[in-house]
Write a protein that holds these residues in place. Structure first.
Motif: not given
Length: 365
Positions: A267-292
């Motif tokens: 969890y801590l490693e994945f969200n480190y990547l998400v927070e610093r990314s240019k964008a996220v491509i996903t088919d998840s529901g929960g990740i869309t809340e976190e990127t928001t």
């Protein structure tokens, strides 16, 4: 003494449960007569859910693991129900709290009601209106027999009202997943692949794909991957991939110098990547809340979503499952024209405290 039983069946459930445990502990410290028992149904076996996982979330190991994983959905449902009925008879509760929309959510709600124990559903009322998704069936069944609904959005409230739920059963409290995100944000941990791949802030994208509609149809996953690779310019694509999906991609010989398929991350490693990314491509529901909440552009490769507030208010766009939708979305992103979005009401890190305060006020428990 108010005895609460908390149900979790999969890793994301624990992210939603952890803040509720902390809020109950806080209530206990303030002299309130409330206790909890944490039940892991064992629905998903996850090798990353070791003691470290519970330590990261600062919660104790579950009081019991029902070990109900494996088998078909029906076998799993039956196994969870049998195990949880024994657990609840041995350890009676005044209230069973279920979260999210996994099989355990539905199965444990049914068992509790048949034993005349009240049920609260955290994340009640969300709907994709797609009955081909097992999660949607789980939500509909759970909400049909829930006593108290703790909701994440006004859209969820409206869904419940439209299905005949009384106003006094609905409690608009916010999102416990975001409680965890905000609490853990300062602890996000740089994964080893950051240096191994030479990643630079805002110069890579994160991908996650797991839904059968995308990954189980070879022509579909190949077309999606081809379009993403072609239109992502010179940006590295970091894809923490489930072993089953990796096998499909390898069979299709999908590879590219910019495509980095890596092991699933914590969890801590994945969200480190998400927070610093240019964008996220996903088919998840929960990740869309976190990127928001983190303000990261998000492209969702699904035809529907049970979290429309991430689109109407957040940074998420629903592209659908047609690979041709990827090019215009990428063009918008690279032109710097992606919407900035905002954070939905009550997604403030204080949701679990509101839930426990409401439970303490219930006269009927």
């Amino acid at each position: 003494m108010r005895k609460i039983t908390l149900i979790a069946g999969a890793r994301p459930n624990f992210m939603k449960i952890a803040p509720i445990i902390h809020a109950i502990q806080n209530a206990q410290d303030n002299g309130n007569d409330i206790s909890y028992r944490l039940v892991h149904t064992g629905q998903h076996y996850d090798k990353k859910m070791s003691g470290d996982f519970f330590e990261q979330l600062n919660i104790p190991d579950p009081d019991v693991n029902l070990g109900a994983g494996g088998g078909s959905q029906s076998e799993q449902t039956a196994s969870i129900m049998i195990g949880f009925e024994k657990e609840l008879i041995a350890n009676p509760a005044d209230l069973v709290i279920v979260v999210g929309d996994v099989t355990s959510t539905m199965a444990c709600a049914i068992v509790a009601q048949k034993l005349h124990i009240k049920v609260a559903h955290v994340e009640g009322g969300i709907r994709s209106n797609d009955w081909t998704m097992p999660e949607e069936i789980n939500r509909l069944v759970t909400d049909a027999i829930t006593n108290y609904f703790f909701t994440t959005s006004e859209i969820a409230n409206e869904n419940l009202r439209n299905s005949g739920v009384k106003e006094e059963q609905i409690f608009y409290v916010g999102n416990t997943m975001i409680d965890t995100l905000l609490k853990q944000r300062s602890r996000f941990a740089k994964p080893d692949i950051w240096d191994q791949l030479g990643l630079k802030e805002k110069e890579y994208m994160v991908m996650t794909l797991h839904r059968p509609a995308n990954v189980d149809q070879e022509a579909q996953i190949k077309s999606l991957m081809d379009e993403i690779i072609v239109h992502s310019k010179d940006v590295p694509l970091v894809f923490p991939v489930h072993p089953r999906t990796a096998k499909i991609l390898n069979n299709l010989k999908i590879s590219h110098p910019r495509l980095h398929m890596v092991e699933p991350l914590g969890y801590l490693e994945f969200n480190y990547l998400v927070e610093r990314s240019k964008a996220v491509i996903t088919d998840s529901g929960g990740i869309t809340e976190e990127t928001t909440v983190m303000g990261i552009p998000c492209m969702t490769l699904r035809d529907n979503t049970e979290r429309p507030e991430t689109i109407t208010e957040g940074t998420n766009e629903l592209l659908g499952t047609d690979p041709k939708a990827i090019q215009p979305a990428m063009e918008k992103l690279f032109k710097g024209e992606w919407k900035t979005g905002g954070i939905p009401k009550l997604w403030d890190g204080k949701t679990a405290g509101r839930i426990v305060d409401i439970i303490l006020d219930f006269k009927e428990l």
